[in-house]
Design a protein around this motif. Structure first.
Motif, PDB file in Angstrom:
ATOM      1  N   ASN A  47       5.740  -4.773   2.770  1.00 44.94           N
ATOM      2  CA  ASN A  47       5.463  -5.393   1.472  1.00 44.94           C
ATOM      3  C   ASN A  47       4.844  -6.780   1.546  1.00 44.94           C
ATOM      4  OD1 ASN A  47       6.564  -3.338  -0.364  1.00 44.94           O
ATOM      5  ND2 ASN A  47       8.518  -3.822   0.582  1.00 44.94           N
ATOM      6  N   GLN A  53      -1.977   3.264  -2.793  1.00 44.62           N
ATOM      7  CA  GLN A  53      -0.640   2.858  -2.356  1.00 44.62           C
ATOM      8  C   GLN A  53       0.418   3.838  -2.859  1.00 44.62           C
ATOM      9  OE1 GLN A  53       0.366  -1.393  -2.742  1.00 44.62           O
ATOM     10  NE2 GLN A  53      -1.775  -1.779  -3.248  1.00 44.62           N
ATOM     11  N   LYS A  54       0.304   4.251  -4.118  1.00 46.10           N
ATOM     12  CA  LYS A  54       1.272   5.194  -4.675  1.00 46.10           C
ATOM     13  C   LYS A  54       1.177   6.556  -3.990  1.00 46.10           C
ATOM     14  CE  LYS A  54       1.632   3.039  -9.221  1.00 46.10           C
ATOM     15  NZ  LYS A  54       1.391   3.171 -10.679  1.00 46.10           N
ATOM     16  N   LYS A  58       2.992   6.267  -0.723  1.00 43.67           N
ATOM     17  CA  LYS A  58       4.442   6.234  -0.911  1.00 43.67           C
ATOM     18  C   LYS A  58       4.986   7.608  -1.250  1.00 43.67           C
ATOM     19  CE  LYS A  58       8.096   3.772  -3.339  1.00 43.67           C
ATOM     20  NZ  LYS A  58       8.435   2.646  -4.231  1.00 43.67           N
ATOM     21  N   ARG A  96       6.632   9.371   2.640  1.00 41.25           N
ATOM     22  CA  ARG A  96       7.807   8.561   2.332  1.00 41.25           C
ATOM     23  C   ARG A  96       8.534   8.079   3.592  1.00 41.25           C
ATOM     24  NH1 ARG A  96       8.880   8.104  -2.769  1.00 41.25           N
ATOM     25  NH2 ARG A  96      10.862   7.122  -2.257  1.00 41.25           N
ATOM     26  N   PHE A 131       6.166   4.973   4.322  1.00 45.36           N
ATOM     27  CA  PHE A 131       5.899   4.046   3.222  1.00 45.36           C
ATOM     28  C   PHE A 131       6.939   4.134   2.105  1.00 45.36           C
ATOM     29  CE2 PHE A 131       1.810   4.954   5.219  1.00 45.36           C
ATOM     30  CZ  PHE A 131       1.291   3.691   5.391  1.00 45.36           C
ATOM     31  N   GLY A 132       8.110   4.696   2.398  1.00 43.95           N
ATOM     32  CA  GLY A 132       9.130   4.846   1.369  1.00 43.95           C
ATOM     33  C   GLY A 132       9.624   3.529   0.807  1.00 43.95           C
ATOM     34  N   LEU A 153       7.840   0.870   0.322  1.00 41.17           N
ATOM     35  CA  LEU A 153       6.732   0.110  -0.258  1.00 41.17           C
ATOM     36  C   LEU A 153       6.985  -0.148  -1.744  1.00 41.17           C
ATOM     37  CD1 LEU A 153       3.874  -1.103  -0.034  1.00 41.17           C
ATOM     38  CD2 LEU A 153       2.970   1.172  -0.521  1.00 41.17           C
TER      39      LEU A 153
END
Length: 248
Positions: free
Chosen positions: A42, A55-56, A59, A63, A66-67, A69
């Protein structure tokens, strides 16, 4: 567990203490790892520079990596980090302009025929960056970072403005495309058919319930009249309607 032998009790107590210490160490290492991973995810200026939609996607689809994030935190941290970096490097340290002559003249006899770079500077670009180019890039990054930081604080996180513009335009164009309109029409038609089928099913169910109510009254009258044959026939019809009602 309680042992009668004091030696056994002491060994068991030491074992429990050692196990509790090991579990505590593992838990501490895990929490430190998760905290470090979250901080690196982050608060670095690069992941938050990606468009928010990207980014979404990372995530949601990855996950495991990037879970942790947080898009809003990452975009604000990226804006602040890149803005400060552009300010200090671009304005105070003259970017990557080495500050001395990077080129050497090439002569043939007494005639100058051109120039060649003396050095290779970061990032492996012949001759480095000029001050004008560094200033232009740094001013852009400072302005972009200010906009992104303000948007993030307002709850509207933004990644790289160029990337956000690309995603916005691509979404607009895809929605206006012929294939998208055809797909929307197909979805609307399917929903209409589903609604009609539901209305038909509800009407059929209501009709079945009314018939059951009518037959139940007739069956009750047949029972009171002790008409066994009519009662048997009505029970068969009633069972058939009840089965149909369960399938509706």
């Amino acid at each position: 567990m309680k042992f009668q032998n004091d030696l056994y009790q002491k060994i068991h107590s030491e074992y429990r203490l050692e196990k509790a210490t090991e579990d505590s160490k593992k838990d501490l290492v895990k929490r430190v790892y998760e905290a470090g991973k979250s901080f690196a995810m982050n608060y670095n200026p690069f992941i938050g520079y990606l468009p928010v939609k990207k980014q979404k996607d990372l995530k949601d689809k990855k996950r495991k990596i990037f879970g942790s994030l947080d898009v809003q935190v990452a975009t604000i941290a990226s804006a602040v980090g890149l803005g400060l970096g552009a300010y200090f490097i671009g304005q105070h340290l003259n970017g990557f302009d080495m500050g001395f002559e990077m080129m050497q003249k090439v002569r043939f006899s007494w005639t100058e025929v051109g120039e060649l770079p003396k050095y290779i500077s970061f990032p492996l670009i012949w001759g480095g960056f000029s001050k004008a180019a560094t200033d232009a890039v740094s001013y852009y990054l400072i302005a972009e970072s200010a906009v992104r930081a303000a948007a993030g604080i307002a709850g509207k996180p933004l990644g790289c403005l160029v990337g956000e513009a690309y995603y916005y335009m691509s979404d607009k164009l895809s929605k206006r495309s012929k294939s998208m309109k055809q797909r929307e029409e197909e979805i609307a038609q399917a929903e209409k058919q589903l609604c009609c089928a539901k209305d038909f099913t509800e009407a059929e169910r209501k009709e079945c319930e009314n018939a059951i109510a009518r037959l139940s009254k007739q069956l009750n009258d047949a029972v009171l009249a002790k008409d066994k044959q009519t009662e048997l026939n009505l029970k068969k019809e009633l069972d058939k309607l009840l089965n149909n009602l369960e399938q509706c």
